[in-house]
Scaffold this motif. Structure first.
Motif, PDB file in Angstrom:
ATOM      1  N   ILE A  53       0.842  -1.205   0.000  1.00 42.41           N
ATOM      2  CA  ILE A  53       0.000   0.000   0.000  1.00 42.41           C
ATOM      3  C   ILE A  53       0.876   1.253   0.000  1.00 42.41           C
ATOM      4  N   ALA A  54       1.912   1.246   0.835  1.00 38.64           N
ATOM      5  CA  ALA A  54       2.822   2.402   0.900  1.00 38.64           C
ATOM      6  C   ALA A  54       3.522   2.615  -0.445  1.00 38.64           C
ATOM      7  N   ALA A  55       3.985   1.525  -1.040  1.00 37.32           N
ATOM      8  CA  ALA A  55       4.675   1.633  -2.334  1.00 37.32           C
ATOM      9  C   ALA A  55       3.728   2.157  -3.409  1.00 37.32           C
ATOM     10  N   ILE A  58       3.338   5.875  -2.987  1.00 35.91           N
ATOM     11  CA  ILE A  58       4.533   6.608  -3.436  1.00 35.91           C
ATOM     12  C   ILE A  58       4.601   6.644  -4.953  1.00 35.91           C
ATOM     13  N   VAL A  59       4.337   5.519  -5.594  1.00 32.76           N
ATOM     14  CA  VAL A  59       4.356   5.481  -7.063  1.00 32.76           C
ATOM     15  C   VAL A  59       3.279   6.405  -7.624  1.00 32.76           C
ATOM     16  N   ALA A  60       2.078   6.365  -7.041  1.00 40.02           N
ATOM     17  CA  ALA A  60       0.992   7.241  -7.499  1.00 40.02           C
ATOM     18  C   ALA A  60       1.383   8.711  -7.349  1.00 40.02           C
ATOM     19  N   ALA A  61       2.050   9.049  -6.247  1.00 42.04           N
ATOM     20  CA  ALA A  61       2.478  10.436  -6.033  1.00 42.04           C
ATOM     21  C   ALA A  61       3.540  10.836  -7.054  1.00 42.04           C
ATOM     22  N   TRP A  66       4.307  14.428 -11.863  1.00 46.10           N
ATOM     23  CA  TRP A  66       4.740  14.721 -13.238  1.00 46.10           C
ATOM     24  C   TRP A  66       3.564  15.157 -14.097  1.00 46.10           C
ATOM     25  N   ILE A  67       2.426  14.489 -13.920  1.00 46.88           N
ATOM     26  CA  ILE A  67       1.250  14.830 -14.712  1.00 46.88           C
ATOM     27  C   ILE A  67       0.749  16.229 -14.367  1.00 46.88           C
ATOM     28  N   LEU A 144       2.126  14.462   0.029  1.00 46.42           N
ATOM     29  CA  LEU A 144       0.898  13.714   0.312  1.00 46.42           C
ATOM     30  C   LEU A 144       1.131  12.205   0.167  1.00 46.42           C
ATOM     31  N   GLY A 145       1.836  11.813  -0.889  1.00 45.53           N
ATOM     32  CA  GLY A 145       2.134  10.393  -1.072  1.00 45.53           C
ATOM     33  C   GLY A 145       2.989   9.849   0.056  1.00 45.53           C
ATOM     34  N   GLY A 146       4.007  10.605   0.454  1.00 46.74           N
ATOM     35  CA  GLY A 146       4.879  10.186   1.548  1.00 46.74           C
ATOM     36  C   GLY A 146       4.141  10.111   2.879  1.00 46.74           C
TER      37      GLY A 146
END
Length: 160
Positions: A53-55, A58-61, A66-67, A144-146
């Motif tokens: 879930i954490a990974a 982070i990937v989504a963030a 970039w987007i 936010l992702g972190g």
């Protein structure tokens, strides 16, 4: 994992979150790596679910920053070459005037490159503002992702 090991992981996560804001350290990489070490040492399906879930957060963030920032820059018609040159200037500035120089040289380079390209101070200033806003968007999305990853880890401490 012992309590002191969890404390060290928590400190690494905290340092990673600070690195996300200050943009000196690879913040979310540090956060994700700390949670990975915790999952390896803790073991069990619960720890690996927490890491997954954490990974994913982070990937989504990382993708989201970039987007969103790219969209913001395209709207302002600031080319990636301007940002690349400003990034190099920011790195040089970091060593000329520690920490503060990163931001000063980054913003100054954007203004100068865009002034040379557009031949208009007002347009160059608008491009500089847009680039700085995109930088804040990037930092916010990464943070936010972190924070979501860190919160997932804290929940995982109680579940595992």
């Amino acid at each position: 994992m012992s309590w002191w090991g969890e404390l060290l992981v928590g400190i690494a996560i905290f340092v990673g979150l600070i690195g996300t804001v200050v943009q000196v350290l690879p913040g979310n990489i540090l956060v994700g790596s700390a949670i990975l070490v915790w999952a390896i040492l803790t073991g069990g399906p619960g720890a690996w679910v927490v890491f997954g879930i954490a990974a994913a957060a982070i990937v989504a963030a990382e993708v989201g920053q970039w987007i969103l920032a790219g969209k913001h820059m395209r709207r302002a018609e600031v080319p990636w070459t301007t940002l690349a040159l400003a990034g190099i200037a920011g790195i040089v500035g970091f060593f000329v005037i520690p920490v503060v120089g990163l931001f000063l040289f980054f913003a100054g380079a954007i203004f100068l490159v865009e002034l040379a390209r557009r031949k208009d101070r007002r347009a160059a200033w608008e491009a500089t503002k847009a680039a700085l806003q995109a930088t804040l968007i990037t930092i916010g999305v990464q943070l936010l992702g972190g924070l979501f990853a860190a919160g997932t880890w804290v929940v995982g401490l109680f579940v595992t």
